[in-house]
Design an enzyme around this catalytic site. Structure first.
Site, PDB file in Angstrom:
ATOM      1  N   HIS A   1      57.196  64.625  10.211  1.00 12.57           N
ATOM      2  CA  HIS A   1      57.403  63.710   9.084  1.00 12.57           C
ATOM      3  C   HIS A   1      56.286  63.952   8.076  1.00 12.57           C
ATOM      4  O   HIS A   1      55.124  63.710   8.384  1.00 12.57           O
ATOM      5  CB  HIS A   1      57.382  62.260   9.574  1.00 12.57           C
ATOM      6  CG  HIS A   1      58.472  61.966  10.563  1.00 12.57           C
ATOM      7  ND1 HIS A   1      59.717  61.536  10.179  1.00 12.57           N
ATOM      8  CD2 HIS A   1      58.520  62.086  11.919  1.00 12.57           C
ATOM      9  CE1 HIS A   1      60.491  61.384  11.258  1.00 12.57           C
ATOM     10  NE2 HIS A   1      59.781  61.711  12.326  1.00 12.57           N
TER      11      HIS A   1
ATOM     12  N   HIS B   1      63.648  64.747  20.242  1.00  8.16           N
ATOM     13  CA  HIS B   1      62.714  64.078  21.161  1.00  8.16           C
ATOM     14  C   HIS B   1      63.358  63.490  22.426  1.00  8.16           C
ATOM     15  O   HIS B   1      63.305  62.278  22.658  1.00  8.16           O
ATOM     16  CB  HIS B   1      61.885  63.017  20.437  1.00  8.16           C
ATOM     17  CG  HIS B   1      62.618  62.196  19.403  1.00  8.16           C
ATOM     18  ND1 HIS B   1      63.752  61.477  19.670  1.00  8.16           N
ATOM     19  CD2 HIS B   1      62.353  61.968  18.083  1.00  8.16           C
ATOM     20  CE1 HIS B   1      64.156  60.855  18.573  1.00  8.16           C
ATOM     21  NE2 HIS B   1      63.317  61.147  17.604  1.00  8.16           N
TER      22      HIS B   1
ATOM     23  N   ASP C   1      56.966  65.607  16.588  1.00  9.69           N
ATOM     24  CA  ASP C   1      57.395  64.352  15.957  1.00  9.69           C
ATOM     25  C   ASP C   1      56.185  63.716  15.260  1.00  9.69           C
ATOM     26  O   ASP C   1      55.981  62.497  15.313  1.00  9.69           O
ATOM     27  CB  ASP C   1      58.013  63.390  16.985  1.00  9.69           C
ATOM     28  CG  ASP C   1      58.759  62.233  16.307  1.00  9.69           C
ATOM     29  OD1 ASP C   1      58.851  62.217  15.063  1.00  9.69           O
ATOM     30  OD2 ASP C   1      59.241  61.345  17.036  1.00  9.69           O
TER      31      ASP C   1
HETATM   32 ZN   LIG Z   1      63.267  60.233  15.734  1.00  9.66          ZN
END
Ligand SMILES: [Zn+2]
Length: 433
Positions: free
Chosen positions: A65, A235, A308
């Site tokens: 992200h 994930h 992640d």
């Molecule tokens: Zn996610």
């Protein structure tokens, strides 16, 4: 701190070259001229001493992200990709849960352009499956792919509506696009802040039912079977979920999966310290699930390791375990944590570990992994496999400090990446000969 320099001619000297794409493993010098790997070094090259280091194709993380556009207080494309380079990654795929979401060709092009400007690593944006990630109308897959979208996901949330997900699969199948699902039915997980089990009951915290993950994977595998669309589980975190993917692969369905570094080393016990840096979606699971994740990698059920990487500001994470947003940063600890899980434990060796960060993710996205080959553009990562270092979030290139690994001593660490003429080194760790 990243130290970036440019060189027309260089030699990476004395390192152990490990290239899962070609099966190469040995101590060889790598010569680079004008950004391309050459047979012979040019005259007076810049020499990078890689004695004792592993030299491999640039690592890929297909789940990060970067928070832009819209949440620059958490991370920017510049700081996030600097963190990627510092962690050994020359390629990242970034998720669309930005503000606005990555749901139009213009925003996809803007992300790619911004990443090119700061030039720390290659960025492949993942576009939203539905407009605004609201789970209702599909985005324009074809136009988004033409703009450079690497795959489609509503990550941050799963696509819950059966009919919407079915049309997503049909469209993906027609366009040979990849769907990446954040598997979570909120009706089942609602209110949960950690894994529902013995530890959540002991701590008196609302538990998140693992069925919320497993049920969505089950539905999606069924849709994959009916439509033929390519499907990737983001994930993955429970033994049952991994078993579902194992079955789908055995059936020959186009299903792949990734596991996060933290799910390979931490259990839900870590939440008992109460730190919001142990709160993430999916949550930390019991030991049996951690072991299933490791086994899933070893038997090929899980294709790759991701971080992640989910930066949040210090203020946001200070809201306490119940209220703080879920997610942790991971790019700058990924190699060390993965090595701790899989190599320090003697489950795997370096060639295997590197494959989970190169050929594995490349296969998922159907891209060519970087190769250490004459004629190829230089795209390399240098890893120090055995120099203990202590994780200090204050030194991160990421804006995020939200790591559960603060103060951990790790043995492996990426210390430089090379892309074309450009070397990004962790200063002051790496010297030159
Ligand atoms: Zn996610």
């Amino acid at each position: 701190m990243l130290n970036t320099t440019h060189h027309d001619a260089m030699v990476v000297h004395g390192g152990r070259i490990i290239d899962p794409a070609t099966g190469r493993d040995g101590i060889v010098d790598v010569a680079i001229a004008d950004g391309v790997i050459t047979k012979e070094p040019h005259r007076n090259p810049f020499v990078l001493d890689a004695t004792g280091l592993v030299v491999c194709p640039g690592l890929m993380d297909i789940h990060v992200h970067l928070r832009e556009p819209g949440q620059a207080h958490k991370e920017t494309i510049e700081t996030g990709t600097a963190a990627a380079a510092a962690g050994g990654f020359t390629f990242v795929a970034c998720m669309p849960n930005t503000q606005p979401a990555l749901d139009t060709p213009d925003i996809i092009r803007w992300v790619i352009g911004r990443a090119d400007e700061v030039n720390h690593c290659t960025v492949a944006p993942v576009a939203a499956i539905t407009q605004g990630r609201r789970g209702r109308e599909l985005t324009d897959f074809a136009a988004l792919m033409a703009a450079g979208a690497a795959a489609f996901s509503d990550d941050g949330t799963g696509v819950e509506d059966d009919a919407v997900m079915r049309s997503a699969f049909e469209r993906a199948s027609k366009l040979d696009a990849l769907l990446i699902q954040h598997c979570e039915y909120r009706a089942i997980s609602a209110g949960g802040v950690m894994h529902l089990g013995e530890v959540s009951r002991r701590l008196g915290l609302p538990g998140l039912d693992p069925r919320s993950e497993e049920a969505m994977i089950e539905r999606d595998i069924d849709l994959c079977r009916r439509t033929g669309g390519r499907y990737h589980v983001a994930h993955i975190s429970t033994a049952k979920a991994i078993e579902l993917v194992r079955g789908a692969k055995r059936e020959g369905l186009p299903v792949t999966a990734e596991v996060c570094t933290h799910h390979l080393v931490l259990t839900d016990e870590a939440c008992s310290e109460g730190s919001p840096n142990t709160k993430m979606h999916p949550p930390l699971r019991p030991q049996a699930d951690v072991e299933a994740c490791r086994r899933g990698l070893l038997d090929g059920t899980i294709d790759c390791i991701v971080t992640d990487h989910a930066p949040h500001s210090v203020e946001e994470k200070a809201a306490g375990f119940l209220k703080a947003p879920a997610g942790i940063v991971g790019l700058e600890t990924a190699v060390g944590i993965a090595a701790r899980a899989m190599i320090d434990s003697e489950l795997a060796d370096w060639p295997q570990l590197i494959a989970w960060f190169t050929t594995g993710p490349a296969r998922v996205l159907r891209r060519r992994a970087a190769a250490v080959d004459v004629g190829a553009r230089a795209d390399l990562t240098l890893i120090d496999p055995r120099s203990p270092w202590v994780v200090n979030p204050a030194e991160f290139c990421s804006k995020g400090r939200n790591t559960p690994f603060d103060g951990w001593t790790l043995t492996a660490r990426s210390i430089a990446t090379i892309r074309g003429r450009r070397i990004s080194r962790l200063a002051p760790v790496v010297g030159t000969a």
